[in-house]
Design a protein around this motif. Structure first.
Motif, short mmCIF file in Angstrom:
data_model
loop_
_atom_site.label_atom_id
_atom_site.label_comp_id
_atom_site.label_asym_id
_atom_site.label_seq_id
_atom_site.Cartn_x
_atom_site.Cartn_y
_atom_site.Cartn_z
N GLU A 41 0.84 -1.19 0.00
CA GLU A 41 0.00 0.00 0.00
C GLU A 41 0.87 1.24 0.00
O GLU A 41 2.06 1.19 0.36
CB GLU A 41 -0.92 0.01 1.22
N PHE A 42 0.28 2.36 -0.40
CA PHE A 42 1.01 3.62 -0.38
C PHE A 42 1.14 4.11 1.06
O PHE A 42 0.19 4.06 1.84
CB PHE A 42 0.29 4.67 -1.23
N THR A 43 2.33 4.59 1.40
CA THR A 43 2.58 5.03 2.76
C THR A 43 3.73 6.04 2.76
O THR A 43 4.57 6.04 1.85
CB THR A 43 2.94 3.83 3.66
N VAL A 44 3.77 6.86 3.77
CA VAL A 44 4.91 7.78 3.97
C VAL A 44 5.79 7.28 5.11
O VAL A 44 6.64 8.02 5.60
CB VAL A 44 4.40 9.21 4.26
N ARG A 45 5.57 6.03 5.48
CA ARG A 45 6.30 5.47 6.61
C ARG A 45 7.81 5.48 6.36
O ARG A 45 8.60 5.69 7.28
CB ARG A 45 5.81 4.04 6.85
N ASN A 46 8.21 5.22 5.11
CA ASN A 46 9.65 5.20 4.79
C ASN A 46 10.28 6.57 5.04
O ASN A 46 11.39 6.66 5.58
CB ASN A 46 9.86 4.78 3.34
N TYR A 47 9.58 7.64 4.64
CA TYR A 47 10.12 8.98 4.85
C TYR A 47 10.14 9.35 6.33
O TYR A 47 11.10 9.97 6.81
CB TYR A 47 9.30 10.01 4.05
N LEU A 48 9.09 8.96 7.04
CA LEU A 48 9.07 9.25 8.48
C LEU A 48 10.19 8.51 9.19
O LEU A 48 10.88 9.07 10.05
CB LEU A 48 7.71 8.84 9.07
N ALA A 49 10.40 7.23 8.81
CA ALA A 49 11.48 6.46 9.43
C ALA A 49 12.84 7.06 9.11
O ALA A 49 13.74 7.10 9.96
CB ALA A 49 11.42 5.01 8.95
N LEU A 50 12.97 7.56 7.88
CA LEU A 50 14.25 8.14 7.48
C LEU A 50 14.54 9.43 8.24
O LEU A 50 15.64 9.63 8.76
CB LEU A 50 14.25 8.39 5.98
N PHE A 51 13.54 10.32 8.31
CA PHE A 51 13.78 11.62 8.95
C PHE A 51 13.81 11.52 10.47
O PHE A 51 14.34 12.40 11.13
CB PHE A 51 12.71 12.61 8.50
N GLN A 52 13.27 10.44 11.01
CA GLN A 52 13.37 10.24 12.46
C GLN A 52 14.65 9.52 12.85
O GLN A 52 15.01 9.47 14.01
CB GLN A 52 12.17 9.44 12.96
N ASN A 53 15.32 8.97 11.87
CA ASN A 53 16.53 8.19 12.11
C ASN A 53 17.75 9.11 12.07
O ASN A 53 17.91 9.92 11.17
CB ASN A 53 16.66 7.11 11.03
N LEU A 238 24.43 0.12 1.53
CA LEU A 238 24.22 -0.77 2.67
C LEU A 238 22.75 -1.13 2.85
O LEU A 238 22.43 -2.23 3.29
CB LEU A 238 24.76 -0.11 3.94
N ALA A 239 21.84 -0.21 2.49
CA ALA A 239 20.42 -0.51 2.62
C ALA A 239 19.99 -1.64 1.70
O ALA A 239 19.02 -2.35 2.00
CB ALA A 239 19.59 0.74 2.33
N THR A 240 20.72 -1.82 0.57
CA THR A 240 20.38 -2.91 -0.34
C THR A 240 21.12 -4.20 -0.01
O THR A 240 20.83 -5.24 -0.61
CB THR A 240 20.73 -2.52 -1.79
N LYS A 241 22.06 -4.15 0.93
CA LYS A 241 22.84 -5.33 1.27
C LYS A 241 22.40 -5.98 2.58
O LYS A 241 22.96 -7.00 2.97
CB LYS A 241 24.33 -4.97 1.35
N THR A 242 21.42 -5.36 3.26
CA THR A 242 20.91 -5.97 4.47
C THR A 242 20.02 -7.16 4.12
O THR A 242 19.52 -7.28 3.01
CB THR A 242 20.09 -4.95 5.28
N VAL A 243 19.83 -8.06 5.08
CA VAL A 243 18.99 -9.24 4.88
C VAL A 243 17.89 -9.23 5.94
O VAL A 243 18.19 -9.31 7.13
CB VAL A 243 19.81 -10.54 4.98
N PHE A 247 14.10 -2.38 0.59
CA PHE A 247 14.01 -1.61 -0.64
C PHE A 247 13.37 -0.25 -0.41
O PHE A 247 13.71 0.74 -1.08
CB PHE A 247 13.22 -2.39 -1.70
N GLY A 248 12.41 -0.18 0.51
CA GLY A 248 11.76 1.10 0.78
C GLY A 248 12.71 2.13 1.33
O GLY A 248 12.75 3.28 0.89
N LEU A 249 13.52 1.72 2.33
CA LEU A 249 14.49 2.64 2.90
C LEU A 249 15.55 3.03 1.88
O LEU A 249 15.94 4.20 1.79
CB LEU A 249 15.16 2.00 4.12
N ALA A 250 16.01 2.06 1.08
CA ALA A 250 17.00 2.36 0.05
C ALA A 250 16.45 3.36 -0.96
O ALA A 250 17.14 4.31 -1.37
CB ALA A 250 17.42 1.07 -0.66
N SER A 251 15.20 3.19 -1.36
CA SER A 251 14.59 4.11 -2.33
C SER A 251 14.42 5.50 -1.73
O SER A 251 14.62 6.51 -2.41
CB SER A 251 13.24 3.57 -2.79
#
Length: 559
Positions: A41-53, A238-243, A247-251
């Protein structure tokens, strides 16, 4: 439905597919909750996680420090060498030029490895000299931010030198002469007159160095990551090499990364466009002059040649030296006794190296030929036609210059993990990425040559009954040969060196030489890395010489 109309429509569709669609997929991936090919689904969770990190703030700060410092070092070094060679009577200027231009064909990963060897804690030549002869108690450490700035900055000096030398060469010196007659010394004249007249060129050179530093992956990966210094490039990697792969965080990281580089490219274009306001060349007796260095001519040429040798030649020589050793050692009797060709012999016993060389040749020849043919057609559309959308087409062809290699790799990865096109995990996906990445350079080479071709040559061919395709093949392409060959050489040499996009898209069986170099470094196989790097440089030199000879001969035959 004339052939020209079909050509315009097809070219616009291809360029839009290569540039707009991957960008749209990247933005889509940054607001999607799941990985590619999985319902979400569409979400802004990736951006929120990024800016809070805190990682975003750390990457932003590190990228700003790294790019600002290295771009300033590149600008300062390039300006000094350009001024000395273009505006003074320095002897042996051709030797200085040669020392500066030779390293431009060396891949960035090899230059970085050379500096790491030079600053080795125990066997680095620079640290040995610093501790034994200069009295330093501790070795100089390169795995830190100053080390990153030094390696990237010195690697970009040749580019800054070429751009600033061209600006200084074309500047009317009458303003400087007037200042000298009024009693101003060389330093004051340079600061108050020369630098102000060259302000747009200076800003443009600084910004292009800044953007290239933001995009750099080799220095950030080989020097920054071991020291825990992460920039945008390494965060995306590194975001693409985690297991499992996030992909959301990398994008999301890639979108922020792209926004910064796009802003830098737009500033570069703005400052370049403003250069007309500072034009000083007119038709009134323009003639370049040079400052007389007097008795300082010989000492300064010695200093400059030594500086060029240390900055540009020594890192390459260290890699050459390492390629003949079983393990890296500083020059000594023991090291000379250990010299061997075993590293070069062992390369031919590695199936991975054979496959990587074949893949690099296929991708290099394919991407350079397709890029130049496509941009030749687009250049004809932009220069010759009256199509209203040609400006947008030109902009789309130039737009990939703002996309760092890692960002382009993420965007193409999203695209072909969703579209039912079976290119993922094959050489085709790398070929598409290379063609997209080098569109701006092919476009500039073909556009500049197309502007020099008078339209009446095409009109004469059409008046003789030739179809447009025949005219394009027999008239336009031969006359485009100098620019076409120059762009072809640029694309093929840089495709062999390309690492950042390849590292995002390659899979087992599609490795290229730059990937093998990176894996050899990661595995600690430094002598094998050095040997393969030297083979790669020889291949690039031979390709360049052959292409230049063919291009020069073909151009002469057409005249």
């Amino acid at each position: 439905m004339r052939p020209q109309f079909i050509l315009v429509a097809l070219a616009a569709a291809v360029i839009a597919y290569l540039t707009l669609i991957p960008l749209a997929m990247l933005l889509y991936g940054s607001v999607k909750s799941g990985p590619p090919g999985v319902p979400g689904e569409f979400t802004v969770r990736n951006y929120l996680a990024l800016f809070q990190n805190w990682r975003l703030a750390g990457a932003l700060l590190n990228s700003a420090i790294f790019s600002t410092g290295s771009s300033f070092l590149a600008f300062a070094g390039g300006l000094y060498l350009a001024w000395m060679t273009e505006r003074t009577n320095l002897p042996w200027r051709s030797a200085v030029y040669t020392c500066i231009l030779i390293p431009m064909i060396v891949p960035g990963i090899l230059t970085t490895v050379g500096w790491i060897f030079l600053f080795g804690r125990r066997s680095g030549i620079i640290n040995i000299i610093a501790m034994q002869y200069l009295g330093l108690s501790e070795p100089i450490e390169i795995n830190n931010m100053p080390g990153m700035i030094w390696v990237q900055g010195t690697d970009q000096i040749p580019l800054a030198f070429l751009l600033l030398a061209a600006a200084l060469r074309s500047m009317d010196p009458s303003l400087e002469e007037a200042a000298m007659v009024a009693g101003s010394n060389i330093f004051r004249t340079t600061m108050r007159i020369t630098l102000r007249v060259l302000l747009p060129a200076i800003l443009a050179v600084w910004m292009i160095s800044f953007v290239r530093a933001i995009e750099n992956f080799e220095v950030a990966a080989l020097i920054g990551m071991p020291a825990g210094i992460l920039v945008f490039a390494t965060e995306v990697y590194l975001a693409t090499k985690t297991v499992p792969t996030d992909f959301g965080l990398a994008s999301t990281f890639a979108v922020v990364y792209l926004a910064i580089t796009t802003a830098g490219v737009l500033l570069y274009l703005k400052w370049t466009a403003a250069s007309e306001q500072y034009a000083t060349i007119t038709g009134k007796g323009f003639r370049p002059t040079a400052f007389d260095l007097g008795r300082w001519r010989v000492p300064l040429v010695a200093v400059n040649l030594l500086l060029c040798f240390v900055l540009f030649i020594l890192p390459v020589l260290v890699v050459v030296w390492s390629s003949f050793l079983p393990f890296y050692m500083a020059p000594s009797e023991t090291a000379f006794a250990s010299l061997t060709l075993e590293n070069y012999k062992s390369l031919w016993n590695l199936p991975l190296v054979h496959r990587a060389m074949w893949n690099s040749f296929v991708l290099g020849l394919g991407s350079s030929t397709l890029t130049m043919l496509l941009t030749a057609v687009i250049a004809w559309i932009v220069v010759r036609t009256k199509w209203r959308g040609k400006g947008a087409l030109d902009f789309l062809a130039f737009s990939p210059i703002a996309m760092p290699g890692l960002v382009l790799g993420i965007a193409i990865l999203w695209l072909y993990l969703i579209l039912p096109v079976p290119v993922y995990g094959t050489l085709w996906i790398l070929l598409i990425a290379y063609v997209t990445k080098y569109l701006p350079y092919g476009m500039r080479a073909c556009s500049s040559s197309m502007l020099q071709i008078k339209k009446e040559l095409e009109e004469a061919s059409e008046a003789s009954g030739a179809a447009w395709g025949h005219t394009f093949k027999r008239v336009i392409l031969p006359l485009l040969a100098p620019g076409f060959v120059a762009g072809w050489i640029y694309v093929i040499t840089h495709s062999f060196r390309e690492l950042s996009t390849s590292i995002m898209l390659y899979r087992s069986g599609t490795e290229v030489i730059s990937i093998v170099l990176f894996e050899l470094w990661d595995g600690g196989q430094y002598p094998a890395l050095s040997a393969l790097g030297m083979v790669m440089i020889v291949i690039l030199v031979v390709i360049s010489l052959i292409a230049r000879a063919v291009g020069a001969r073909y151009s002469i035959q057409q005249m």
